[in-house]
Structures are given as structure tokens and as C-alpha cells.
Design a protein around this motif. Structure first.
Motif, PDB file in Angstrom:
ATOM      1  N   ARG A 103       0.861  -1.358   0.009  1.00 55.87           N
ATOM      2  CA  ARG A 103      -0.053   0.066   0.025  1.00 55.87           C
ATOM      3  C   ARG A 103       0.897   1.268  -0.077  1.00 55.87           C
ATOM      4  O   ARG A 103       0.529   2.485  -0.542  1.00 55.87           O
ATOM      5  CB  ARG A 103      -0.845   0.147   1.248  1.00 55.87           C
ATOM      6  CG  ARG A 103      -2.103  -0.603   1.055  1.00 55.87           C
ATOM      7  CD  ARG A 103      -2.220  -2.093   1.114  1.00 55.87           C
ATOM      8  NE  ARG A 103      -3.318  -2.815   0.946  1.00 55.87           N
ATOM      9  CZ  ARG A 103      -3.937  -4.099   1.792  1.00 55.87           C
ATOM     10  NH1 ARG A 103      -3.229  -4.122   2.815  1.00 55.87           N
ATOM     11  NH2 ARG A 103      -4.982  -4.179   1.270  1.00 55.87           N
ATOM     12  N   ARG A 109      -3.430  -1.294  -5.017  1.00 59.51           N
ATOM     13  CA  ARG A 109      -4.663  -2.048  -4.237  1.00 59.51           C
ATOM     14  C   ARG A 109      -4.319  -3.555  -4.520  1.00 59.51           C
ATOM     15  O   ARG A 109      -5.130  -4.406  -3.888  1.00 59.51           O
ATOM     16  CB  ARG A 109      -5.801  -1.601  -4.909  1.00 59.51           C
ATOM     17  CG  ARG A 109      -5.880  -2.091  -6.306  1.00 59.51           C
ATOM     18  CD  ARG A 109      -7.385  -1.526  -6.967  1.00 59.51           C
ATOM     19  NE  ARG A 109      -7.795  -1.744  -8.111  1.00 59.51           N
ATOM     20  CZ  ARG A 109      -8.523  -2.937  -8.576  1.00 59.51           C
ATOM     21  NH1 ARG A 109      -8.925  -3.490  -7.388  1.00 59.51           N
ATOM     22  NH2 ARG A 109      -8.779  -3.400  -9.785  1.00 59.51           N
ATOM     23  N   ASP A 328      -8.921  -6.672   0.969  1.00 58.59           N
ATOM     24  CA  ASP A 328      -9.721  -5.735   1.450  1.00 58.59           C
ATOM     25  C   ASP A 328      -9.468  -5.133   3.053  1.00 58.59           C
ATOM     26  O   ASP A 328     -10.364  -4.741   3.581  1.00 58.59           O
ATOM     27  CB  ASP A 328     -11.080  -6.180   1.542  1.00 58.59           C
ATOM     28  CG  ASP A 328     -11.307  -7.703   2.108  1.00 58.59           C
ATOM     29  OD1 ASP A 328     -10.173  -8.316   2.665  1.00 58.59           O
ATOM     30  OD2 ASP A 328     -12.276  -8.030   2.235  1.00 58.59           O
ATOM     31  N   ARG A 335     -11.089  -2.917   7.967  1.00 62.92           N
ATOM     32  CA  ARG A 335     -11.489  -2.740   6.428  1.00 62.92           C
ATOM     33  C   ARG A 335     -10.735  -1.744   5.879  1.00 62.92           C
ATOM     34  O   ARG A 335     -10.778  -0.507   6.674  1.00 62.92           O
ATOM     35  CB  ARG A 335     -12.886  -2.788   6.323  1.00 62.92           C
ATOM     36  CG  ARG A 335     -14.024  -4.022   6.797  1.00 62.92           C
ATOM     37  CD  ARG A 335     -15.295  -3.863   6.345  1.00 62.92           C
ATOM     38  NE  ARG A 335     -15.538  -3.642   4.961  1.00 62.92           N
ATOM     39  CZ  ARG A 335     -15.767  -4.595   4.015  1.00 62.92           C
ATOM     40  NH1 ARG A 335     -15.622  -5.622   4.452  1.00 62.92           N
ATOM     41  NH2 ARG A 335     -15.967  -4.114   3.025  1.00 62.92           N
ATOM     42  N   ASP A 337     -11.825   0.222   3.194  1.00 61.81           N
ATOM     43  CA  ASP A 337     -12.807   0.893   2.939  1.00 61.81           C
ATOM     44  C   ASP A 337     -13.292   1.717   4.041  1.00 61.81           C
ATOM     45  O   ASP A 337     -14.265   2.577   3.895  1.00 61.81           O
ATOM     46  CB  ASP A 337     -13.720   0.372   2.138  1.00 61.81           C
ATOM     47  CG  ASP A 337     -14.713  -0.582   2.741  1.00 61.81           C
ATOM     48  OD1 ASP A 337     -14.332  -1.160   3.838  1.00 61.81           O
ATOM     49  OD2 ASP A 337     -15.541  -1.320   1.757  1.00 61.81           O
ATOM     50  N   ASP A 338     -13.165   1.341   5.173  1.00 61.45           N
ATOM     51  CA  ASP A 338     -13.554   2.151   6.398  1.00 61.45           C
ATOM     52  C   ASP A 338     -12.730   3.570   6.695  1.00 61.45           C
ATOM     53  O   ASP A 338     -11.444   3.355   6.830  1.00 61.45           O
ATOM     54  CB  ASP A 338     -13.345   1.195   7.705  1.00 61.45           C
ATOM     55  CG  ASP A 338     -14.124   1.958   9.021  1.00 61.45           C
ATOM     56  OD1 ASP A 338     -14.196   3.118   8.841  1.00 61.45           O
ATOM     57  OD2 ASP A 338     -13.937   1.370   9.940  1.00 61.45           O
ATOM     58  N   ARG A 342      -8.677   3.706   7.858  1.00 65.18           N
ATOM     59  CA  ARG A 342      -7.720   4.312   7.053  1.00 65.18           C
ATOM     60  C   ARG A 342      -7.092   5.327   7.575  1.00 65.18           C
ATOM     61  O   ARG A 342      -5.709   5.668   7.691  1.00 65.18           O
ATOM     62  CB  ARG A 342      -8.168   4.782   5.765  1.00 65.18           C
ATOM     63  CG  ARG A 342      -8.815   3.810   4.809  1.00 65.18           C
ATOM     64  CD  ARG A 342      -9.697   4.388   3.598  1.00 65.18           C
ATOM     65  NE  ARG A 342      -8.667   5.010   2.857  1.00 65.18           N
ATOM     66  CZ  ARG A 342      -8.225   4.790   1.752  1.00 65.18           C
ATOM     67  NH1 ARG A 342      -8.360   3.271   1.655  1.00 65.18           N
ATOM     68  NH2 ARG A 342      -7.400   5.287   0.812  1.00 65.18           N
ATOM     69  N   GLY A 358      -7.578   1.701  -2.695  1.00 68.83           N
ATOM     70  CA  GLY A 358      -8.632   0.896  -1.969  1.00 68.83           C
ATOM     71  C   GLY A 358      -8.743  -0.503  -2.197  1.00 68.83           C
ATOM     72  O   GLY A 358      -7.523  -1.115  -2.274  1.00 68.83           O
ATOM     73  N   PRO A 359      -9.521  -1.022  -2.034  1.00 69.12           N
ATOM     74  CA  PRO A 359      -9.559  -2.674  -1.942  1.00 69.12           C
ATOM     75  C   PRO A 359      -9.309  -3.144  -3.304  1.00 69.12           C
ATOM     76  O   PRO A 359      -9.699  -2.594  -4.242  1.00 69.12           O
ATOM     77  CB  PRO A 359     -11.162  -3.064  -1.522  1.00 69.12           C
ATOM     78  CG  PRO A 359     -11.970  -1.811  -1.817  1.00 69.12           C
ATOM     79  CD  PRO A 359     -10.901  -0.596  -1.417  1.00 69.12           C
TER      80      PRO A 359
END
Length: 681
Positions: A103, A109, A328, A335, A337-338, A342, A358-359
Motif C-alpha cells: 500500500r 491495491r 480488503d 476494513r 474501505d473504512d 484508514r 482502495g480494496p
């Protein structure tokens, strides 16, 4: 066992420990033989031209080659054109560093790992029902206290022999072991009752068990009312799963379904365990959910000696999926996408939340996209051998060959390493410190017994060297203790909270169970005692219905094919096939056939047979056994080449977990005629 390796005396001896009670399987006893194996990689290898030979190189040249290839890929495409594929055998520190490297240093991703093919369906079902994924939400010693234990799609007598000590202790106390498996495995032979369903019908069996308990008034109504939601919809669904109908569908007799339901529902302590046989399907999440529904309806989770759990398939199968090498996820089982997750992890890493990608996509989808117009053009592989272990393996092998750059970090020349442009020799288990997390959520220490051989680096050193060459905005420590301290900060407040876990605390006891948020506070050996980690504290039941396998049998492919393991081999066999004792015990792959099927094919024991599916074929000697269903054939997946079982398996995936349907596809079997019987050319 005592070995001398590089002048170091290494002795493998039993240690009394709650999980394995001092037991090791044959693979554990012989593990030290690989430390100085003649095939051990001790220098980097590079390929000067496509399809040319691999040649020895220095570390500077090898890492420069990798960095240059990554930069060229970025320049020609974008950051997501470089992908990472990890492994469930990596330590927590390495899994964490690999996710961070992808990342931050790569900015991609596209990262996932082979654990996606192991426990992802159970993980998704557990998250959906309980709000958390821990293989066993109770200590493994609870198993010995159960009065009934239902084991679904697992063969620990061959895959996890030390676990059998707990099951034996349970039976010595008068407990009953019930096994659900299409084959009469070594574990099924020890069971008090064996249910032998058609592969792919476990979900229907689970619903039938709940149907029986419901009709006979054996549910824990108070538990359902106080601690769960969603039962009304489940009740309406399972009402249609009459045992007689499920017998027709699965082949499991009505009497056995009724006996199993009563044995679970009429005792004070019962445990339901699932494993790969239930999970490696395109409906694996729903299948596990059906067994979780049964456990919740009987009021099992949270009670000592009772509950639902999942058996881990790899050495760090639990910890490997908690700290960021899944597509993810971020560390601590957060997660990606949370926004809050992040922000927290970005703060620990010293980057902005906006800079984190992102995921990504699950493992098979990632591998299947390699080299295509829209997929990654470069791949870095750590601790995995997808040429043997991936479904539809010939197609994955072709995808790997299409890459502009393939880099493999390993300590042996696996089948995947043989395709690589750069191979990086890395340390083994006895040569580096770190932690691993077992199936109970117990964090354990792994201690270095000796330094790596000259010319070998650790995975952390490899990642640091590449990050430096790629001008990473943050540092990548090479000391595992430093990495673990950072992991603790990154996981703090997440579902898998390691903030209170220290190496010192692990060593002062028999490991530490997560979640453990406070270094001076308690850990959590048993989850769900009072509530579930969901917004309202209740577990979720979810109505699920049986659906056929992704690929039904037909006139051209009239048999069901399923795969699994054998006692003496492990995963893709890269390590175990090189140990003499294990090779003698299991020298080659085989195809298991029922005598009736063998008779129809004109096949005798040991005859070569060919198993064909729509995706490919395997060839191996026949093993004839009445312990398998006549409509099903079995092959272990540890061998490459002609005996590669995953040349045949289906790449259909579960829509929730991304788990491929390893456990069932449609095939036909042919006898391979000896040369003397063949027609002249």
C-alpha cells in the motif's frame, strides 16, 4: 530428532503445550531436514532473457533488477500494474510488512494471499454472524469437554494429528464424535457416526439438522430471544428441508440426520467444527452460515465446552489474515474501505489516508487477471506456490508466464520460482524471530535458532531493500521486534487488537489470546461469553438455501471430483516432497476410485488413470478403495506436473469470500492403456 545443520545442533523434542500437548506430526518432526537441504537457495537467481536459464547473481543486482522492473511497469501503466501475492505461512510481522509495502511503497491495491483459498469462507461467515473472525473462539482444550462434536469436512487425523488427542480425550469421557465427509477418512474411521454426503450438499445437511431440532422442539428459545436476531427467516427456510428430501439430495439417511440432531441438541456441551470440505465451494460462506445457524439455534456459542469453530489450514492461517495482506484489509482486521480505519493506520505509517489505495480483488481473480489488458503486469510472490496450489492451475501458470516481471521470494525452487525472472533466497523458520497466531487466536513466539546461511536474507530485509530502491516515503524496519511493536500500534482498537500483546508477555505464559488491548489487562481466551461484537451485541442468523455445484455432472463428465491432503505431504509439496521420510511415505499422487467404478473402467490397483474436466487433466496411479462414494473420485493436491490435481479443479468462486470451488467439479476418468495395448502410430 537431532540434526547438525551448518555446525549448529538442532534438536526437535516434544514440549508440553495446551494446544498440541507435546505432539507433532511427521512433518513437524522432519522440518529441520530442510534447513541445509541440497536444494536450498543461497544466492539470488536472475533470468537475462525471456525463457532463458536462471543464473546466480548478487543481491545488489537482483534487487536493482526488481526495482527497475517495477519502475518500468509504473511508467508504462500505473501503480496497480504491480501486484503482490503473499502466504498463510508468513509470520505476523512479515504479513504486516507485506501489506504495508504493497500500500505504501508500491501504492497498489492489488495484494492478496493464498489464505484466501483456506479459511476465507469461514471468515466471511463468522464476520457476518458474530461480527468477528477467530477460527476457534474458545481454547482448543474445550474440545475434550464436549459431549458431542460434529466435525464437517475435516480430516485432522491426517492434516492435524495433534488435534486428535483432544478428540480422543473427549471420547474417553463418553463424548460422541460425528464426522461429515464424502470419504471414509482416517478421522471418519474413528467416529461414532459417519455421514457420507454427496460433495457439495453439506448446506442441505445442516439445514436438515436444524429442521429436526426445530420440529422436535429442541432449540434454545431463551438464547435465541436474548442473544440473536434473524431466526424467524431461518425457521421459515429450514421448514422445507425435510430429512427425507435431504436424504434424496445428499445420500445421508434420515435416521443419521435425526440421530445427529438429537446428539447435538440433548447434551449440555456440544461443538460444531467446519473445515475445507465445507468451505471450498462457490457457496462456502452460505454452507458455513448454515452450521453457524445450527450452533446459535442450539445456544452453543459462548458456553464453555460448546460453540462453533473453524479449523485452520496453514501454519499462520489465523494471523496471516489479520494484518493486511488480504485485498480488503488493513492491520488489526480493519476494513480498508473504512475511513476511520484508514485514518488510524495511515497515522501509524506516517502517510495520509488519501494516499492509501482502495480494496483489491480476491486471490483467484487477481491471478487470473495477470498479464491481461486490465490486469497487473508484474507480480511479487512471498511464501506461495500458485502454479501447484491455484485452481485451474494450467491457466494460472499461463498467466504467470505472460507477466513482464515475476519475482519469487522462497528458500527452495518451487514450480512458481522456476517461472520467475528473479528469485530471492529467504530465511526459514529456524532462522528468524517473529510471532504466529494459531487457530485459537493464541499469539505465539517463533525464535531464531541460528542465523540464515551466507547469501540468504529475511523477507523483512528483502522488503526494506526494495522499499529503499523505490524511494518509499516511509522506512521498513528489518528487526522483527520493531515491526511487531508497530503492528501493535496499527492494530490497536481493531477487531484483532494486539496492542496489549508483547513478546515478553507471550514468553511468560503459553501465548496471549487476542483481542488484548492493554499490556497489563487480561487477554480473551473465550469470546461471546456475554455478547457478540456486533452493533447491538447480538449474533445474526441468516437464512441460506442449498444450491447445486457450479458445475453439475453430465453425460460427458459423469463423476464428481474432490481434492484433499495426505498425512505425509503439505500444501503444494515444495518442502515435504524434498524430505526423504515423507517421500517414502507418500511418493506420488494417486486417484482414489470405488471398486465398482474401477471395475466399470477395467482399472486395477496401481494402473495409470486420467481424470479429465473441462479445464484440464491429471494422470496418476489408481488407488482402489471402498471408502469413497461410487460417484466420486479423489486426488491429493500436493504434486506438480501430470499429477497436479488443480489442473482439473473449478475456478468458480464464492461471491462473498472469493473462495474457489476446489471441492467439487464434474470429471470423467479413463484408463491409460499401456504402450503395448495402444494402436500403432
Amino acid at each position: 530428532m537431532v540434526l547438525r545443520t551448518s555446525g549448529t545442533r538442532i534438536e526437535v523434542t516434544p514440549r508440553q503445550f495446551p494446544t498440541n500437548q507435546g505432539g507433532l506430526c511427521q512433518k513437524g518432526w522432519t522440518a529441520a531436514e530442510l534447513l541445509d537441504h541440497p536444494d536450498r537457495l543461497t544466492t539470488p537467481l536472475v533470468r537475462d532473457r525471456p525463457h532463458g536459464p536462471l543464473r546466480p547473481a548478487g543481491w545488489a543486482e537482483a534487487l536493482d533488477r526488481v526495482a527497475a522492473g517495477i519502475r518500468a511497469t509504473w511508467q508504462r501503466y500505473d501503480r496497480d500494474a504491480v501486484a503482490v501475492f503473499g502466504g498463510g505461512g508468513l509470520t505476523n510481522e512479515k504479513a504486516y510488512a507485506l501489506g504495508k509495502f504493497a500500500r505504501v511503497a508500491l501504492g497498489t491495491r492489488n495484494i492478496d494471499y493464498n489464505g484466501r483459498w483456506c479459511m476465507s469462507s469461514a471468515a466471511a461467515a463468522g464476520l457476518r454472524a458474530f461480527g468477528i473472525d477467530r477460527g476457534l473462539p474458545f481454547p482448543v482444550t474445550d474440545l475434550a469437554q464436549a459431549q458431542t462434536l460434529l466435525l464437517v469436512g475435516a480430516n485432522p487425523a491426517e492434516t492435524m494429528p495433534p488435534l486428535m488427542r483432544h478428540l480422543a480425550a473427549m471420547r474417553e469421557r463418553g463424548g460422541r464424535l460425528i464426522v461429515v465427509d464424502p470419504r471414509v477418512t482416517a478421522t471418519a474411521r474413528q467416529a461414532d457416526l459417519h455421514l457420507q454426503p454427496l460433495p457439495g450438499t453439506d448446506l442441505a445437511v445442516a439445514n436438515a439438522l436444524l429442521h429436526v431440532a426445530l420440529v422436535e422442539g429442541r432449540l434454545d428459545r431463551a438464547y435465541l430471544a436474548e442473544r440473536t436476531t434473524g431466526f424467524d427467516e431461518v425457521r421459515r427456510t429450514v421448514a422445507g428441508y425435510w430429512p427425507a428430501e435431504v436424504e434424496r439430495l445428499s445420500g445421508v439417511p434420515v435416521a443419521d440426520l435425526e440421530t445427529t440432531a438429537r446428539d447435538l441438541a440433548t447434551v449440555d456441551r456440544a461443538v460444531i467444527l467446519t473445515a475445507r470440505g465445507a468451505e471450498q465451494h462457490a457457496k462456502g460462506v452460505d454452507t458455513v452460515t448454515a452450521f453457524i445457524n445450527l450452533a446459535l439455534a442450539l445456544g452453543l456459542p459462548g458456553r464453555p465446552g460448546s460453540g462453533y469453530g473453524c479449523l485452520t489450514g496453514q501454519g499462520n492461517g489465523q494471523g496471516g489474515r489479520e494484518h493486511g495482506q488480504k485485498a480488503d484489509q488493513l492491520p488489526g482486521y480493519r476494513r480498508i474501505d473504512d475511513p476511520a480505519a484508514r485514518s488510524h493506520v495511515a497515522g501509524v505509517w506516517g502517510v495520509t489516508p488519501e494516499s492509501l489505495p482502495g480494496p483489491g480483488v480476491p486471490a483467484y481473480q487477481l491471478l487470473d487477471s495477470l498479464g491481461t489488458d486490465t490486469g497487473p503486469k508484474a507480480l511479487l510472490v512471498f511464501g506461495s506456490n500458485p502454479v501447484v496450489s491455484a485452481p485451474r492451475a494450467a491457466r494460472v501458470e499461463s498467466r504467470l508466464r505472460d507477466l513482464d516481471l515475476l519475482v519469487v521470494a522462497d528458500f527452495l525452487r518451487s514450480e512458481t520460482a522456476e517461472l520467475a525472472d528473479v528469485v530471492l533466497p529467504v530465511a526459514q523458520w529456524a532462522e528468524e524471530d517473529g510471532t504466529m497466531t494459531n487457530l485459537e487466536g493464541r499469539v505465539l513466539r517463533r525464535r531464531a535458532l541460528r542465523p540464515p546461511p551466507d547469501g540468504v536474507r529475511t523477507d523483512l530485509e528483502v522488503l526494506a531493500g526494495l522499499a529503499d530502491r523505490l524511494d518509499s516515503p516511509v522506512d521498513f524496519p528489518t528487526d522483527p521486534a520493531t515491526v511487531f511493536t508497530e503492528l501493535r500500534r496499527a492494530s490497536a482498537g481493531g477487531p484483532a487488537d494486539y496492542a496489549g500483546v508483547t513478546w515478553e508477555r507471550i514468553e511468560s505464559d503459553t501465548g496471549v489470546f487476542w483481542p488484548c488491548p492493554d499490556p497489563t489487562g487480561p487477554d480473551t481466551p473465550r469470546l461471546f461469553a456475554d455478547s457478540f461484537p456486533t452493533p447491538d451485541g447480538r449474533a445474526r442468523l441468516r437464512a441460506v438455501s442449498h444450491r447445486p455445484a457450479a458445475e453439475p455432472v453430465c453425460a460427458d463428465y459423469p463423476l464428481h471430483f474432490t481434492t484433499g491432503r495426505v498425512l505425509a505431504q503439505y500444501q503444494s509439496g515444495t518442502q515435504t516432497r524434498r524430505v526423504a521420510a515423507l517421500r517414502r511415505a507418500a511418493p506420488t499422487g494417486f486417484v482414489e476410485l470405488h471398486p465398482d467404478l474401477a471395475d466399470r473402467l477395467g482399472v486395477a490397483e496401481g494402473d495409470p488413470v486420467r481424470v479429465l474436466s473441462r479445464r484440464g487433466e491429471l494422470q496418476a496411479p489408481a488407488r482402489i478403495s471402498p471408502t469413497i462414494r461410487p460417484d466420486t473420485v479423489f486426488a491429493p493436491f500436493h504434486w506438480p506436473g501430470a499429477a497436479r490435481a488443480n489442473s482439473v479443479t473449478n475456478d468458480a468462486v464464492d461471491p462473498v469470500s472469493g473462495m474457489p470451488e476446489f471441492k467439487i467439479c464434474a470429471v470423467r476418468v479413463e484408463r491409460v492403456a499401456p504402450a503395448t495395448e495402444r494402436e500403432p502410430a
